[in-house]
Design an enzyme around this catalytic site. Structure first.
Site, short mmCIF file in Angstrom:
data_model
loop_
_atom_site.label_atom_id
_atom_site.label_comp_id
_atom_site.label_asym_id
_atom_site.label_seq_id
_atom_site.Cartn_x
_atom_site.Cartn_y
_atom_site.Cartn_z
N LYS A 13 0.83 -1.21 0.00
CA LYS A 13 0.00 0.00 0.00
C LYS A 13 0.86 1.26 0.00
O LYS A 13 0.65 2.17 -0.78
CB LYS A 13 -0.92 0.05 1.24
N ARG A 88 -9.86 0.32 8.42
CA ARG A 88 -9.37 -1.03 8.67
C ARG A 88 -10.43 -1.88 9.37
O ARG A 88 -10.17 -3.05 9.65
CB ARG A 88 -8.13 -0.96 9.56
N ARG A 122 11.60 -5.12 5.20
CA ARG A 122 11.24 -3.78 4.73
C ARG A 122 12.07 -2.70 5.40
O ARG A 122 12.29 -2.71 6.60
CB ARG A 122 9.75 -3.56 5.03
N ARG A 153 10.80 -0.20 10.62
CA ARG A 153 9.72 0.06 11.56
C ARG A 153 9.78 -0.90 12.73
O ARG A 153 10.09 -2.07 12.54
CB ARG A 153 8.37 -0.10 10.85
N ARG A 164 -0.58 -8.98 13.28
CA ARG A 164 -1.11 -8.01 12.30
C ARG A 164 -1.87 -8.72 11.18
O ARG A 164 -2.89 -8.23 10.69
CB ARG A 164 0.03 -7.15 11.73
P1 AMP Z 1 0.49 0.79 8.85
O1 AMP Z 1 1.61 1.77 8.76
O2 AMP Z 1 -0.69 1.15 7.99
O3 AMP Z 1 0.93 -0.62 8.65
O4 AMP Z 1 -0.06 0.87 10.36
C1 AMP Z 1 0.77 0.54 11.46
C2 AMP Z 1 -0.09 0.26 12.68
O5 AMP Z 1 -0.83 1.44 13.03
C3 AMP Z 1 -1.15 -0.83 12.50
O6 AMP Z 1 -0.62 -2.14 12.70
C4 AMP Z 1 -2.14 -0.44 13.58
O7 AMP Z 1 -1.70 -0.81 14.86
C5 AMP Z 1 -2.13 1.09 13.51
N1 AMP Z 1 -3.12 1.59 12.53
C6 AMP Z 1 -2.89 2.15 11.32
N2 AMP Z 1 -4.04 2.46 10.71
C7 AMP Z 1 -5.04 2.07 11.55
C8 AMP Z 1 -6.45 2.08 11.48
N3 AMP Z 1 -7.10 2.56 10.40
N4 AMP Z 1 -7.14 1.60 12.54
C9 AMP Z 1 -6.52 1.14 13.64
N5 AMP Z 1 -5.19 1.06 13.76
C10 AMP Z 1 -4.44 1.52 12.73
#
Ligand code: AMP
Length: 211
Positions: A13, A88, A122, A153, A164
């Protein structure tokens, strides 16, 4: 153009988001990036978010929806935006439906066997968000696009990844049916070929949408 990018962790993404934002000039809104910024700055939201993110769980809907609502009400979002990693959950999608109508949901579909390696290898540019895989960096520590430092990260580790992926299957994957029913979904497959191959398909669809 109001877009949503949907897909499992590691589907690509963020990689596609950087390219879409550049070509179509839409603000890239990543809830994950917003949380990471808050964690770095040790804000109250950051403290709450960290306790969930470190365990590979979702930040509660109330917190997440409020952040998105505030962000998309800003002036730079008047002509559209791209949401990366939001919604999400079905509750988040319903909250979004109450405030706006999106034009397209790009669902990046990927073979799950690729994800563990993609996520754990990554590396991300701290400035522009471009992502790389350790295997193809050959020791390089700077971003080829902007020269920013690359980092790993904290949640990109084997322990957190399984949780996740479970969260994705249980809470996020149902959004595919949700948006398919609304006639908004565009499915695109990402495999081991360069991200440009996937981007080409997305760009074709967006160009048609803009005609
Ligand atoms: P990402 O960078 O999109 O992989 O997000 C990293 C982490 O942030 C996720 O594993 C969640 O813990 C939190 N997170 C990101 N977006 C959301 C969302 N829309 N709802 C809830 N938690 C989120």
């Amino acid at each position: 153009m109001k877009l949503i990018l949907l897909g499992a962790p590691g589907a690509g993404k963020g990689t596609q988001a950087v390219r879409i934002a550049e070509k179509y000039n839409v603000p890239h809104i990543s809830t994950g990036d917003i949380f990471r910024k808050n964690i770095k700055e040790q804000t109250p939201i950051g403290v709450v978010a960290k306790s969930y993110i470190d365990k590979g769980q979702l930040v509660p809907d109330e917190v997440t929806c409020k952040i998105v609502e505030d962000r998309i009400s800003r002036a730079d979002c008047q002509n559209g935006y791209m949401l990366d990693g939001f919604p999400r959950t079905i509750a988040q999608a319903e909250a979004l439906d109450k405030i706006t109508n999106v034009d397209l949901v790009i669902n990046i579909d990927v073979d799950f066997s690729l994800l563990l390696d993609r996520i754990c290898g990554r590396r991300v540019c701290k400035d522009c968000g471009e992502t790389y895989h350790l295997k193809r960096l050959n020791g390089e520590t700077k971003c080829a696009r902007c020269g920013g430092d690359l980092y790993q990260r904290k949640d990109d580790n084997p322990e957190t990844v399984q949780s996740r992926l479970d969260v994705y299957n249980a809470q996020t994957a149902p959004l595919i049916a949700y948006y398919t029913e609304k006639g908004l979904i565009f499915n695109v497959h990402s495999d081991e070929r360069p991200p440009e191959v996937t981007f080409e398909k997305i760009a074709q669809k967006l160009d048609t949408l803009l005609k």
